[in-house]
Design a protein around this motif. Structure first.
Motif, PDB file in Angstrom:
ATOM      1  N   THR A 173       0.824  -1.208   0.000  1.00 27.61           N
ATOM      2  CA  THR A 173       0.000   0.000   0.000  1.00 27.61           C
ATOM      3  C   THR A 173       0.858   1.258   0.000  1.00 27.61           C
ATOM      4  N   ARG A 214      -4.645   2.450  -4.035  1.00 28.75           N
ATOM      5  CA  ARG A 214      -5.413   2.499  -2.790  1.00 28.75           C
ATOM      6  C   ARG A 214      -4.512   2.106  -1.622  1.00 28.75           C
ATOM      7  N   GLN A 215      -4.495   2.938  -0.601  1.00 23.29           N
ATOM      8  CA  GLN A 215      -3.659   2.689   0.562  1.00 23.29           C
ATOM      9  C   GLN A 215      -4.466   2.221   1.770  1.00 23.29           C
ATOM     10  N   ASN A 216      -5.772   2.228   1.632  1.00 27.01           N
ATOM     11  CA  ASN A 216      -6.631   1.790   2.736  1.00 27.01           C
ATOM     12  C   ASN A 216      -7.380   0.514   2.373  1.00 27.01           C
ATOM     13  N   SER A 218      -9.002  -3.142   2.540  1.00 30.72           N
ATOM     14  CA  SER A 218      -9.692  -3.822   3.635  1.00 30.72           C
ATOM     15  C   SER A 218     -10.225  -5.157   3.125  1.00 30.72           C
TER      16      SER A 218
END
Length: 366
Positions: A173, A214-216, A218
């Protein structure tokens, strides 16, 4: 898709004794910055080094008198039969090593009768790679962008081009601390057409490329991918039992054990040591792919005996590409196949299932 960057144009037979010799030879034909990017790892490169050294934590106990002349190393994963349990790992920008780029790698992998994993950060179009592979199976390694409209377009492209699985990379990420790239002032001279809707690649550092993604991430992203592709999803970068359990609970169809070839978190565990923990947690509920540090067929054998269903190789293939184009790629797979045949004979295993049932011993000399 490229600037005035120049690298190898080789195509043909490559003479090498082992992968370590191959790396040295490739360093002479790949430009300094590009070779640093391909070969190096994060920080002090301790984790990169341990990836290979960690295979010595376990040893093979040979079996004898088992009537083994022609061991069978074919196997099946996700219903796809392949000639060897060794597949191609996702690697960005193959034209850093050879101007023929991913198309040549795809051709060599297809001729080796195994699986090619397309990188989101490939330097050629998906269509070019598909054409070079023919009907050979391909998986798609997915870096999610920050925009779901872009994500859907990219996933649609993968489905349109016949991807058999999606590999969600979860361990990148942000970019790792790649000091050799900083010293060399390395930026990509090659465009990234698959992700062109949100970044070009040209003139960017690896860290800048990751910042566009995207760094988040889930667990919900697993369902998102499945919903928009109806394909099995592997989560790549799993290194603990806890994460293995969590991603399976979230619906992952496979686990890919990897520390990104030591390119992300320096000081993290060697991938082989993680594999043994993850495999125990997975307990054969879903298939396991393993990568990072494989330089010998003994490493392949030990990974399979420690719970992997298939293993993926990256840097050795890129070195073969640099030195011999598609033929060099095939020669790297032939090298591993031939050595694995020898290891299987000496270890007393007739097929891949017997390797998986082999009990490795603790190295008493360490």
């Amino acid at each position: 898709m490229t600037t005035d960057f120049r690298t190898s144009t080789a195509e043909g037979k490559v003479n090498f004794v082992n992968v370590y010799d191959l790396e040295k030879a490739a360093s002479l034909v790949i430009p300094t910055g590009a070779f640093g990017y391909i070969s190096s790892g994060a920080g002090d490169m301790w984790t990169l080094e341990q990836n290979t050294k960690s295979f010595n934590h376990k040893v093979i106990a040979p079996g004898v008198l088992r009537n083994i002349e022609n061991p069978d190393q074919s196997t099946t994963i996700l219903g796809q039969k392949i000639s060897t349990p060794i597949i191609m790992a996702p690697v960005a920008a193959h034209a850093l090593a050879n101007v023929q780029g991913e198309a040549a790698t795809c051709k060599g992998v297809a001729e080796s009768d195994t699986i090619y994993t397309v990188s989101s950060y490939a330097g050629q179009t998906y269509e070019e790679m598909r054409a070079a592979s023919g009907d050979a199976p391909q998986w798609f390694q997915f870096y999610m962008s920050k925009n779901d409209d872009d994500n859907i377009k990219i996933l649609d492209l993968a489905v349109k081009n016949g991807a058999k699985a999606i590999v969600l990379t979860a361990d990148a990420t942000v970019g790792g601390n790649r000091e050799i790239d900083l010293r060399n002032g390395f930026t990509f001279p090659i465009a990234m057409p698959i992700v062109a809707s949100y970044q070009s690649g040209v003139g960017q550092t690896m860290d800048a490329v990751y910042k566009s993604s995207r760094q988040n991430l889930s667990y919900k992203d697993i369902e998102f991918i499945q919903k928009h592709t109806n394909l099995p999803v592997f989560v790549k970068g799993v290194q603990t039992a806890e994460d293995a359990e969590a991603v399976i609970e979230a619906g992952a169809d496979g686990v890919w054990v990897s520390n990104h070839g030591g390119r992300q978190l320096d000081g993290g565990r060697a991938s082989f040591d993680s594999l043994q923990e993850v495999a125990e947690a997975v307990n054969k509920r879903v298939p396991i792919v393993f990568d990072s540090g494989i330089r010998r067929a003994q490493h392949v054998f030990k990974a399979l005996a420690s719970g992997a269903d298939v293993v993926a190789i990256g840097r050795p293939v890129i070195y073969g590409l640099a030195l011999g184009g598609s033929e060099g790629v095939k020669e790297v797979f032939d090298y591993f196949k031939n050595e694995l045949k020898m290891v299987m004979q000496l270890a007393g295993t007739h097929n891949i299932e017997e390797i998986k049932n082999t009990k490795l011993r603790k190295n008493e000399y360490m």
